[in-house]
Design a protein around this motif. Structure first.
Motif, PDB file in Angstrom:
ATOM      1  N   THR A   1       0.948  -1.602  -0.193  1.00 37.46           N
ATOM      2  CA  THR A   1       0.052  -0.379   0.233  1.00 37.46           C
ATOM      3  C   THR A   1       0.810   1.474  -0.112  1.00 37.46           C
ATOM      4  O   THR A   1       1.325   1.615   0.651  1.00 37.46           O
ATOM      5  N   ASP A   2       0.621   2.396  -0.782  1.00 34.03           N
ATOM      6  CA  ASP A   2       1.532   3.553  -1.204  1.00 34.03           C
ATOM      7  C   ASP A   2       0.983   4.043  -1.926  1.00 34.03           C
ATOM      8  O   ASP A   2       0.354   4.102  -2.623  1.00 34.03           O
TER       9      ASP A   2
ATOM     10  N   ASN B   1       0.248   7.176  -7.148  1.00 33.61           N
ATOM     11  CA  ASN B   1       0.667   8.025  -8.361  1.00 33.61           C
ATOM     12  C   ASN B   1       2.567   7.771  -7.858  1.00 33.61           C
ATOM     13  O   ASN B   1       2.484   8.065  -9.607  1.00 33.61           O
TER      14      ASN B   1
ATOM     15  N   ILE C   1       2.331   4.154 -10.424  1.00 31.66           N
ATOM     16  CA  ILE C   1       1.795   4.050 -11.753  1.00 31.66           C
ATOM     17  C   ILE C   1       2.587   4.796 -13.348  1.00 31.66           C
ATOM     18  O   ILE C   1       3.020   4.275 -14.136  1.00 31.66           O
ATOM     19  N   GLU C   2       3.441   6.316 -12.008  1.00 34.76           N
ATOM     20  CA  GLU C   2       4.585   6.740 -12.759  1.00 34.76           C
ATOM     21  C   GLU C   2       6.234   6.307 -13.224  1.00 34.76           C
ATOM     22  O   GLU C   2       6.570   5.758 -14.344  1.00 34.76           O
TER      23      GLU C   2
ATOM     24  N   VAL D   1      -8.501   7.709  -5.091  1.00 33.71           N
ATOM     25  CA  VAL D   1      -8.664   6.359  -4.815  1.00 33.71           C
ATOM     26  C   VAL D   1      -8.098   6.203  -3.085  1.00 33.71           C
ATOM     27  O   VAL D   1      -7.096   6.537  -2.379  1.00 33.71           O
TER      28      VAL D   1
ATOM     29  N   GLY E   1      -5.079  13.037 -12.661  1.00 33.91           N
ATOM     30  CA  GLY E   1      -4.556  12.312 -11.943  1.00 33.91           C
ATOM     31  C   GLY E   1      -4.616  11.410 -11.391  1.00 33.91           C
ATOM     32  O   GLY E   1      -6.034  11.649 -10.743  1.00 33.91           O
ATOM     33  N   ILE E   2      -4.211   9.985 -11.535  1.00 34.86           N
ATOM     34  CA  ILE E   2      -4.808   9.595 -10.335  1.00 34.86           C
ATOM     35  C   ILE E   2      -4.075   9.340  -8.903  1.00 34.86           C
ATOM     36  O   ILE E   2      -3.153   9.161  -8.899  1.00 34.86           O
ATOM     37  N   TYR E   3      -4.517   9.489  -7.891  1.00 35.43           N
ATOM     38  CA  TYR E   3      -4.154   9.363  -6.004  1.00 35.43           C
ATOM     39  C   TYR E   3      -4.953   8.741  -5.094  1.00 35.43           C
ATOM     40  O   TYR E   3      -5.066   8.206  -5.459  1.00 35.43           O
ATOM     41  N   GLY E   4      -4.011   9.194  -4.134  1.00 36.22           N
ATOM     42  CA  GLY E   4      -4.277   8.746  -3.796  1.00 36.22           C
ATOM     43  C   GLY E   4      -3.600   7.259  -2.676  1.00 36.22           C
ATOM     44  O   GLY E   4      -2.853   6.812  -3.554  1.00 36.22           O
ATOM     45  N   THR E   5      -3.497   6.765  -1.200  1.00 36.93           N
ATOM     46  CA  THR E   5      -2.850   5.092  -0.869  1.00 36.93           C
ATOM     47  C   THR E   5      -3.620   4.714  -1.057  1.00 36.93           C
ATOM     48  O   THR E   5      -4.899   4.173  -0.583  1.00 36.93           O
ATOM     49  N   ASP E   6      -3.028   3.469  -1.674  1.00 37.61           N
ATOM     50  CA  ASP E   6      -4.554   2.234  -2.003  1.00 37.61           C
ATOM     51  C   ASP E   6      -3.099   0.771  -2.751  1.00 37.61           C
ATOM     52  O   ASP E   6      -1.868   1.361  -2.426  1.00 37.61           O
TER      53      ASP E   6
ATOM     54  N   GLY F   1       0.392   9.433 -13.761  1.00 37.10           N
ATOM     55  CA  GLY F   1       1.042   9.589 -12.212  1.00 37.10           C
ATOM     56  C   GLY F   1       1.485  11.174 -11.889  1.00 37.10           C
ATOM     57  O   GLY F   1       2.038  11.421 -13.401  1.00 37.10           O
TER      58      GLY F   1
ATOM     59  N   THR G   1       4.578  15.263  -5.935  1.00 38.66           N
ATOM     60  CA  THR G   1       3.265  15.412  -6.489  1.00 38.66           C
ATOM     61  C   THR G   1       2.409  15.976  -5.870  1.00 38.66           C
ATOM     62  O   THR G   1       2.580  17.190  -5.319  1.00 38.66           O
TER      63      THR G   1
END
Lengths: 409, 409
Positions: free
Chosen positions: A116-117, A120, A123-124, B20, B112-117, B139, B144
């Motif tokens: 879990t991190d 963003n 994916i880059e 997310v 942009g997709i952000y968040g910890t998951d 990303g 960021t």
């Protein structure tokens, strides 16, 4: 379970897996490193070998508690890599990974990235990782390797789950006694100074009691009246405890700092239970028994238990997620879920999940409920159970299922 | 700060951002949804518009607490999407996102997709998302959008940070008094029943005291003797508190359930301080003053503060991360970091970070230290400070910096 990891890697064609994570608690890191309390760092596991850790030098002592081989990022020239990358951490990280994979002699092929991190960043970064010769860095869809491993618990895990279960049950009893020890004024419970006993007071008591048992709260639900009619409403801090109101108390603490959970819900009512609430409670209690009785033997699809409960609720005239998929009245959720390092694991006890089965080593919640927010109540009753090595379903929760908390009027 | 989000999106050419997150506490979700305590769901923010939330129907009441527009995934036909995808959640999620982006009228372009998951899921899903016409899902590398936004705090955030600071300082005082209230047998502190007072006892006291102040521990350090020589060693639960030993107490709690942090460290020594420890302590205290004094005005590069401290420690003959980059003796870390919803934010007060500056709205830790594990001690002194609207640096930490806790012999 943990012993299956190599086989789960083989099934996916993974030569190695890398677990990333930020400075907060990380479930897969905990799982692989025997609970070492490091903030950040990498865990790399070559198929067929023990995991190794790569951490910041400041973390070496905590990492050593894992019993695994520990390297620092300086062992791989992190300082120089950062300089060469002109401060670009993603670039430096890709080089670091390359060195680590070489040093661990990982054969060419697929490497799974887990943990879990900040999505963003990854994916880059994965595109740049995939420019490394020899390796393909991959994700998954559907049940991931860790999801699969978590489905069954080994003896060490079960031992810890039992300790958490006993401590959680003791906290329920202490909370019941705490509430029962307050006196009534009109329809409200009051504290010795005459001010109302609020949900905030109860939650504070619960959190303290959990700490006394080396557990921490992860967001308990203590919702009264209409709020109890919404399954995930947490309850309003300033609301005084009232007689004759449904209270849903859903407690799912874990070991302090992160670890195994227990999951239990009780519905309580102070003083007396109004007729509709008592009736709904009796119905949910019967549904709970129907669910447990519907379990037959290992290998059984989980949806059979949910369907037994759905049949019963529908016979009794309640809307369900099966009869009216978007209903917010009646029985609006699945019957249960796996419980472990994560509060929601597989198997899922849902009529929509057709492939999950019950098997030895499962630890699952069983939690039928009925919700009528517009009528001002909801009911849920939940234990966490496990399937033992002989295939029997045994409850880990040891706390009574009485509805009414009697108080001094 | 939050008011900069649209500008930060524009700088990156983002038409929208999607946050997310899993069922645990999520920093960017909290930031965008004003602390609504939902488990999972999506937050979508179109550039120039307020964020909206898409949650499980069970979460609508908690989500409504955000004050934002809330949709359920059923509003976008989630049940049918899952059926059409034959249970493949990634596939169904991609379709759901497409519907949400259309309904929010997001113009074609970058999202942009952000968040910890779970990064595993997203590095796989992003390829499928990128097959949607009109949108490119991206990303970032380096700082960021959220990292940048967090660098400065607005008035609401600062008000919350001040409350957490005061409560943390009160907890330090209570802990000092708690330790001082124990009696000595030989070189060990003992409890009324004669058993030794352990680090575990102190940590339990601290966690309870934090709860009384509506804070939760996120992994405090209370490390004695050699353990204090490793900056991130958490301390051994069973170790009795001894006279004349360095104790590093680093406390960085947050609002209960997730929220703003405070970060403070004190070095304590019970009864009396041995000469080398006292000397190291005086040196670190001087370094702390040098760091604060080195701050001049907004716009100043942060590395100047760290360099002032490095110069001083090196003059005094201590190895540093500058003079010996991989040293584990002497001054082995940077001077500080931003503090907010995350415990480690930017700016970074490091000699390796050349571009960070100090500016109005920063909240940063200042924490010089010296570590000599083989000599059985370490010292660190840390306050969290902020730069006010006039450009002055003001401490949020209100607790004395005495070394020796006097006890009844």
């Amino acid at each position: 379970m943990k012993a299956d990891l190599d086989q789960l890697m083989e099934k996916r064609g993974l030569q190695a897996l890398v677990v990333v994570g930020d400075e907060t608690y990380s479930v897969p890191r905990d799982y692989l490193t025997n609970g070492a309390q490091v903030t950040g760092g990498l865990v790399i596991k070559k198929r067929g070998a023990d995991p190794v850790m790569i951490v910041n030098p400041m973390e070496v002592e905590e990492a050593a508690a894992s019993g695994l081989t520990v390297y620092t990022n300086h062992d791989f020239g992190w300082g120089d890599l950062i300089k060469e990358a002109d401060g670009d951490r993603s670039k430096a990280t890709v080089k670091l990974w390359e060195r680590v994979l070489q040093q661990q002699a990982i054969p060419p092929g697929k490497i799974g990235i887990y943990g879990t991190d900040d999505v963003n960043v990854y994916i880059e970064m994965v595109d740049e990782l995939n420019q490394l010769a020899d390796y393909e860095f991959v994700g998954e869809r559907g049940l991931t390797l860790f999801d699969e491993a978590f489905i069954t618990k080994d003896a060490d895990e079960l031992a810890r789950l039992k300790v958490v279960a006993a401590a959680t049950s003791a906290t329920l009893q202490a909370t019941w006694d705490y509430i029962a020890g307050h006196r009534v004024e009109g329809e409200t419970l009051v504290k010795p100074d005459g001010s109302p006993l609020t949900i905030g007071d109860v939650k504070r008591f619960v959190r303290r009691t959990l700490l006394d048992h080396d557990l921490e709260d992860t967001g308990m639900i203590f919702a009264q009246g209409r709020d109890a009619g919404f399954p995930h409403s947490r309850g309003q801090t300033d609301m005084p405890l009232q007689l004759g109101q449904a209270i849903i108390f859903d407690l799912f603490p874990r070991e302090i700092g992160g670890g195994y959970h227990h999951d239990v819900t009780r519905t309580w009512c102070i003083g007396y239970a109004p007729e509709p609430l008592q009736k709904a409670y009796d119905t949910v209690m019967k549904a709970f028994d129907i669910a447990i009785t519907a379990y037959d033997e290992p290998g059984q699809p989980t949806h059979e238990l949910q369907e037994a409960v759905l049949d019963y609720f529908e016979e009794e005239g309640h809307p369900t997620q099966r009869s009216q998929p978007s209903t917010m009245n009646g029985y609006v959720h699945s019957l249960g879920h796996g419980v472990g390092l994560k509060i929601h694991e597989r198997p899922s006890l849902s009529h929509l999940t057709r492939k999950d089965i019950l098997q030895q080593g499962n630890v699952v919640s069983v939690e039928p409920g009925l919700y009528y927010p517009d009528e001002g109540y909801g009911v849920r009753v939940e234990d966490t159970v496990y399937i033992d090595e002989t295939g029997k379903m045994i409850s880990l929760t040891d706390f009574h299922k009485k509805l009414v908390i009697e108080v001094q009027q």
